[in-house]
Scaffold this active site. Sequence first.
Site, short mmCIF file in Angstrom:
data_model
loop_
_atom_site.label_atom_id
_atom_site.label_comp_id
_atom_site.label_asym_id
_atom_site.label_seq_id
_atom_site.Cartn_x
_atom_site.Cartn_y
_atom_site.Cartn_z
N TRP A 23 -4.21 -5.93 3.27
CA TRP A 23 -4.89 -5.76 1.98
C TRP A 23 -5.14 -7.10 1.31
O TRP A 23 -6.16 -7.28 0.63
CB TRP A 23 -4.11 -4.80 1.09
CG TRP A 23 -3.99 -3.47 1.75
CD1 TRP A 23 -2.87 -2.89 2.28
CD2 TRP A 23 -5.07 -2.56 2.03
NE1 TRP A 23 -3.18 -1.69 2.87
CE2 TRP A 23 -4.51 -1.44 2.73
CE3 TRP A 23 -6.43 -2.56 1.76
CZ2 TRP A 23 -5.28 -0.37 3.14
CZ3 TRP A 23 -7.20 -1.49 2.18
CH2 TRP A 23 -6.63 -0.41 2.86
N ASP B 115 -1.76 -7.32 -6.81
CA ASP B 115 -2.07 -5.97 -6.35
C ASP B 115 -0.73 -5.28 -6.10
O ASP B 115 -0.03 -5.59 -5.15
CB ASP B 115 -2.91 -6.03 -5.07
CG ASP B 115 -3.19 -4.65 -4.48
OD1 ASP B 115 -2.77 -3.63 -5.06
OD2 ASP B 115 -3.84 -4.61 -3.41
N LYS C 163 -0.07 6.26 -4.73
CA LYS C 163 1.18 6.07 -4.01
C LYS C 163 2.38 6.34 -4.91
O LYS C 163 3.25 7.13 -4.57
CB LYS C 163 1.24 4.65 -3.42
CG LYS C 163 0.09 4.37 -2.45
CD LYS C 163 0.08 2.93 -1.99
CE LYS C 163 -1.17 2.61 -1.19
NZ LYS C 163 -1.22 3.26 0.12
#
Length: 366
Positions: A106, A176, A200
């Site tokens: 990511w 992030d 999540k």
Amino acid sequence: MLSSKKSVYNFNAGPSALPREVLEKAQSELVDFKDSGMSIMEMSHRSATYEEVHNQAIERLKSLFSIPENYEVLLLQGGASLQFAMIPMNFLASGEKAAYVMSGAWSDKALKEGKTIGDVYEAASTKETNYNKVPDLSEITWNEEDAYVHITSNNTIFGTQFQEFPETNDVPLIADMSSDILSRPIDVSKFGMIYAGAQKNLGPSGVTVAIIRKDLLENVNESIPTILKYSTHASNNSLYNTPPSFGIYMLGEVLGWMEKQGGLEQIQKNNEEKAKLIYDAIDNSGGFYTGHAEKGSRSLMNITFRVADEVLEKQFLAEAKEAGFVGLNGHRSVGGCRASAYNSVPLAACQALEQFMKNFQAKHQK
């Protein structure tokens, strides 16, 4: 092994498990929300009833995360992937550079998106060791003139997590935190911006939380489209356009559930207890199971491991699925096994997985 109230043990990496009591409350309110005669999904986002839900979610997040007064909380759409573009569009001016710490897939995507907007570079990377650890803080380099330093706090695919964060002083640190936000207390004031997809730890997919220091909002790039400016959403209380109202309702309910658990200190203790069960099964297996992440970088959220050989690994996953374990396959890009033990995954699920791993090893170890 399974309770009558839960048919599977959900270890999906995202969208992931939600608290059962939150799901049951949503079920009870789905058709008629607070005697309105409508579902929350049917009512205007400009109504007083919805605005109360919207504002409560923001206030709960501020309280749980101890967000200082000089930060805005935005409820956006598009996931972290849209933030990969919005961040440089808003904060990376012509002639400036931004530093990206590479710790997994990511962060790589964030860097690639940044390159389409402006001048970005790698501040550190563990790609050479297949991202089995996060970079040591001493390895991270940036320039005092940089627009920001970007990190990914937890890496779902490789199962690594920053245990502490770099001190970037006057350079804004942007994180992030999609896969570990609110899994532990942190000092928000160390960051210029924190962002996370909700799917999540915070709720269902469709909501993206962005926590941004107010002084950064005063200097966003004015030449980008209105809807892509963080300042637009800040000045409109995240109601510039129609929000994902049901997702925000669920976000607020999950945050309320976290409050009932005892806040982030207790949430962290719960997560440590759950992760330890599975890591102990790996570490005490004599090599039958091997973890991917180095111990100093191990994630509490995503536990990645391999089984003794490829044939046994396939059998392990097949038997686990038959036993009611969902989501244990590793990411398609790396294979192996992964147990995602996010906040809402109950202790009982991790206890059951630990026992399954021990039983499987006892049956198949040569």
